[in-house]
Design an enzyme around this catalytic site. Structure first.
Site, PDB file in Angstrom:
ATOM      1  N   LYS A   1      43.711  36.247  28.569  1.00 23.06           N
ATOM      2  CA  LYS A   1      42.524  37.107  28.449  1.00 23.06           C
ATOM      3  C   LYS A   1      42.375  37.577  27.006  1.00 23.06           C
ATOM      4  O   LYS A   1      43.286  38.172  26.436  1.00 23.06           O
ATOM      5  CB  LYS A   1      42.674  38.301  29.389  1.00 23.06           C
ATOM      6  CG  LYS A   1      41.605  39.380  29.248  1.00 23.06           C
ATOM      7  CD  LYS A   1      41.910  40.553  30.180  1.00 23.06           C
ATOM      8  CE  LYS A   1      41.021  41.742  29.905  1.00 23.06           C
ATOM      9  NZ  LYS A   1      41.373  42.918  30.755  1.00 23.06           N
TER      10      LYS A   1
ATOM     11  N   ASP B   1      37.221  46.673  25.043  1.00 25.46           N
ATOM     12  CA  ASP B   1      36.664  46.833  26.384  1.00 25.46           C
ATOM     13  C   ASP B   1      36.158  48.252  26.591  1.00 25.46           C
ATOM     14  O   ASP B   1      36.934  49.173  26.822  1.00 25.46           O
ATOM     15  CB  ASP B   1      37.734  46.493  27.434  1.00 25.46           C
ATOM     16  CG  ASP B   1      37.201  46.572  28.854  1.00 25.46           C
ATOM     17  OD1 ASP B   1      35.959  46.544  29.017  1.00 25.46           O
ATOM     18  OD2 ASP B   1      38.008  46.657  29.783  1.00 25.46           O
TER      19      ASP B   1
ATOM     20  N   LYS C   1      34.082  53.031  30.825  1.00 23.60           N
ATOM     21  CA  LYS C   1      35.364  53.702  30.994  1.00 23.60           C
ATOM     22  C   LYS C   1      35.276  55.165  30.573  1.00 23.60           C
ATOM     23  O   LYS C   1      34.414  55.533  29.762  1.00 23.60           O
ATOM     24  CB  LYS C   1      36.432  53.035  30.113  1.00 23.60           C
ATOM     25  CG  LYS C   1      36.831  51.634  30.512  1.00 23.60           C
ATOM     26  CD  LYS C   1      37.859  51.093  29.530  1.00 23.60           C
ATOM     27  CE  LYS C   1      38.312  49.692  29.900  1.00 23.60           C
ATOM     28  NZ  LYS C   1      39.098  49.668  31.158  1.00 23.60           N
TER      29      LYS C   1
ATOM     30  N   ASP D   1      43.391  45.043  24.690  1.00 24.19           N
ATOM     31  CA  ASP D   1      43.025  44.397  25.952  1.00 24.19           C
ATOM     32  C   ASP D   1      43.038  42.875  25.844  1.00 24.19           C
ATOM     33  O   ASP D   1      42.779  42.186  26.826  1.00 24.19           O
ATOM     34  CB  ASP D   1      41.643  44.882  26.416  1.00 24.19           C
ATOM     35  CG  ASP D   1      41.484  44.814  27.923  1.00 24.19           C
ATOM     36  OD1 ASP D   1      42.504  44.877  28.626  1.00 24.19           O
ATOM     37  OD2 ASP D   1      40.348  44.703  28.399  1.00 24.19           O
TER      38      ASP D   1
ATOM     39  N   ASP E   1      33.561  46.587  34.471  1.00 24.44           N
ATOM     40  CA  ASP E   1      34.855  46.851  33.854  1.00 24.44           C
ATOM     41  C   ASP E   1      35.941  45.925  34.386  1.00 24.44           C
ATOM     42  O   ASP E   1      37.072  45.969  33.930  1.00 24.44           O
ATOM     43  CB  ASP E   1      35.258  48.317  34.072  1.00 24.44           C
ATOM     44  CG  ASP E   1      36.419  48.734  33.193  1.00 24.44           C
ATOM     45  OD1 ASP E   1      36.622  48.095  32.139  1.00 24.44           O
ATOM     46  OD2 ASP E   1      37.129  49.691  33.550  1.00 24.44           O
TER      47      ASP E   1
ATOM     48  N   GLU F   1      36.099  42.818  33.819  1.00 20.34           N
ATOM     49  CA  GLU F   1      35.604  41.694  33.022  1.00 20.34           C
ATOM     50  C   GLU F   1      36.646  40.613  32.790  1.00 20.34           C
ATOM     51  O   GLU F   1      36.313  39.450  32.575  1.00 20.34           O
ATOM     52  CB  GLU F   1      35.076  42.203  31.678  1.00 20.34           C
ATOM     53  CG  GLU F   1      36.098  42.442  30.581  1.00 20.34           C
ATOM     54  CD  GLU F   1      37.136  43.513  30.915  1.00 20.34           C
ATOM     55  OE1 GLU F   1      38.276  43.402  30.445  1.00 20.34           O
ATOM     56  OE2 GLU F   1      36.794  44.467  31.645  1.00 20.34           O
TER      57      GLU F   1
ATOM     58  N   ARG G   1      38.798  39.090  34.749  1.00 20.84           N
ATOM     59  CA  ARG G   1      38.793  37.998  35.722  1.00 20.84           C
ATOM     60  C   ARG G   1      37.572  37.102  35.561  1.00 20.84           C
ATOM     61  O   ARG G   1      37.613  35.930  35.918  1.00 20.84           O
ATOM     62  CB  ARG G   1      38.870  38.565  37.138  1.00 20.84           C
ATOM     63  CG  ARG G   1      37.670  39.350  37.591  1.00 20.84           C
ATOM     64  CD  ARG G   1      37.980  40.245  38.783  1.00 20.84           C
ATOM     65  NE  ARG G   1      38.815  41.371  38.396  1.00 20.84           N
ATOM     66  CZ  ARG G   1      39.240  42.312  39.246  1.00 20.84           C
ATOM     67  NH1 ARG G   1      38.931  42.237  40.518  1.00 20.84           N
ATOM     68  NH2 ARG G   1      39.977  43.311  38.818  1.00 20.84           N
TER      69      ARG G   1
END
Length: 469
Positions: free
Chosen positions: A237, A242, A249, A260, A319, A321, A323
């Protein structure tokens, strides 16, 4: 970048006019060179460092691998500051074997890691250590162990560098191009960086949706090493920042989202290390890079996104994101690369931080053998993993009424996220590694320092080495 590590060598002779380090086990019980040292104030606890003029004592506890990582890390931290020596000799005890050397060198190389954006000079620290063994017949074995540990430490350190880099510098283009530049310097490793136009042509709907809210467009990095042997594909990833998107968030803690992309950083570092060590295996690293931002062009809850290969996902929370981008990359790997093993690694769910805490990664796979291999690889390199279940009773929850899949099915968050990703693994042996907990730390312990930990990179290298045998 990359951060300079402490150099380590193994030899059978100590040097003159160089500080000496004597090892002290719990008790304390002093090793070679300890004659005449007052032990009244010593415990031998792992990491205990005491200076006696030009000699130091270093506690190694009961001699576990964790104790030796702690000892190595604390030694480097102690040999820092204005009067830091350029080098020092560590007098090994007769029972030192390859496993202890690997643990000690990991601690030495990583314990003094520092990442700080500043105009000031970095604090001085010891530049190198010599590990002195009295067993002349064992020098080659210990040297080999030290070299491997240093290579693994370099992978961890680079992962930290990439993850710690502030996101005003680190956008998708920077991450992908930096990895490509590093790959150019390594024999046998090639890199291709694809832009948003290619992603659109190929139908990477998940990456484009997540990256659509940012003025800094997404990228897709593909690193390739080797042409023969089993084909292992690592997918990481690469979310360079993010915000959570429209499902924004909370402000508290959002500044940490520069890390992230720690999964993608681990994949990049692992590929570089596998190539440098010239392992007889074929490995591909895929890193979908995007910035999940909040704007008028951001994707929305309720959207239906078409992934690479045609499968569709109903978006429920922007959020979630990670996956979305992993699904595209995994589908690309299954269709085009025909892997013998597919492993994705990501800071994916807060649920795993709750379940396993901040020092243990989660392993999801339907294969008992593969789960065991990941856990064993982690044990060998000092990273803890725990297998989590892919619960059958939650499989149907992944199905959507208006698309093929639901992005955020109800139920236990880490498990349902893994069940979603499983849909994109096809029939390939697959493992999902959730490193949301151990990828960052607020505390110093063992070889870990505050900030990005570099967790996962060493396990990927060890796993690749296992498949190359």
């Amino acid at each position: 970048m990359p951060t300079k590590l402490v150099d380590v060598e193994v030899a059978t002779t100590a040097r003159r006019n160089v500080p000496t380090v004597v090892l002290a086990a719990t008790g304390p019980s002093l090793g070679p060179g300890g004659d005449g040292i007052d032990v009244s104030d010593l415990t031998g606890k792992a990491g205990e460092t005491v200076r006696h003029d030009e000699t130091w004592t270093l506690g190694v506890g009961t001699g576990t691998v964790s104790d030796f990582r702690t000892a190595g890390a604390n030694l480097v931290r102690a040999l820092s500051g204005e009067d830091a020596p350029r080098s020092a000799d560590v007098l090994l005890t007769p029972d030192f074997d390859a496993a202890k050397v690997r643990a000690f060198v990991l601690g030495v190389a990583l314990g003094g890691y520092r990442f700080k954006v500043t105009g000031e000079e970095a604090p001085k620290r010891v530049g190198s250590l010599r590990l002195v063994t009295g067993d002349t017949g064992f020098e080659e074995v210990l040297t080999s162990a030290a070299l491997k540990a240093h290579a693994l430490a370099a992978a961890t350190s680079l992962t930290r560098d990439l993850a710690n880099t502030p996101s005003n510098v680190k956008d998708p283009r920077w991450l992908a191009s930096t990895a490509a530049k590093l790959a150019e310097k390594v024999d046998g490793l090639s890199a291709v960086v694809r832009d948003e136009k290619w992603l659109r042509q190929q139908g990477f709907g998940g990456v484009l949706a997540v990256g659509g809210g940012s003025s800094r467009p997404p990228r897709f990095l593909e690193l390739t090493y080797g042409t023969t042997g089993p084909h292992v594909v690592f997918v990481g990833k690469g979310i360079t920042f993010d915000t959570g998107g429209i499902s924004v968030k909370p402000a508290d803690g959002m500044h940490l989202m520069r890390t992230d992309m720690a999964g993608g950083a681990a994949v990049i570092s692992a590929l570089l290390t596998v190539a440098r060590r010239q392992l007889p295996i074929r490995v591909t690293g895929l890193v979908p890079c995007a910035e999940n931002h909040l704007s008028g062009s951001a994707y929305r809850p309720g959207d239906v996104v078409r992934h690479y290969g045609g499968a569709t996902t109903e978006v429920q929370n922007t959020d979630a994101e990670g996956r979305m981008v992993l699904a595209d990359a995994m589908a690309y790997a299954v269709k085009n690369l025909k892997p013998d093993l597919l492993v994705d690694v990501a800071t994916l769910t807060g649920a795993m931080k709750v379940s396993l805490g901040l020092r243990t990664g989660a392993v999801f796979t339907s294969s008992d053998e593969l789960a065991g291999q990941v856990v064993e690889a982690g044990v060998n390199v000092g990273e803890k993993w725990w297998r989590m279940p892919l619960l059958e009773e939650h499989v149907d929850a992944v199905t959507s009424e208006i698309a093929d899949y639901k992005q955020c099915p109800p139920g236990p968050g880490g498990i349902t996220a893994a069940l979603f990703l499983q849909k994109f693994a096809g029939d390939v042996p697959w493992a999902h590694l959730d490193i949301a907990g151990p990828a960052r730390s607020e505390k110093v312990y063992e070889e870990i320092v505050a900030g990005a930990t570099g967790f996962g990179a060493r396990t990927l290298v060890e796993l690749a080495e296992k498949y190359s045998r």
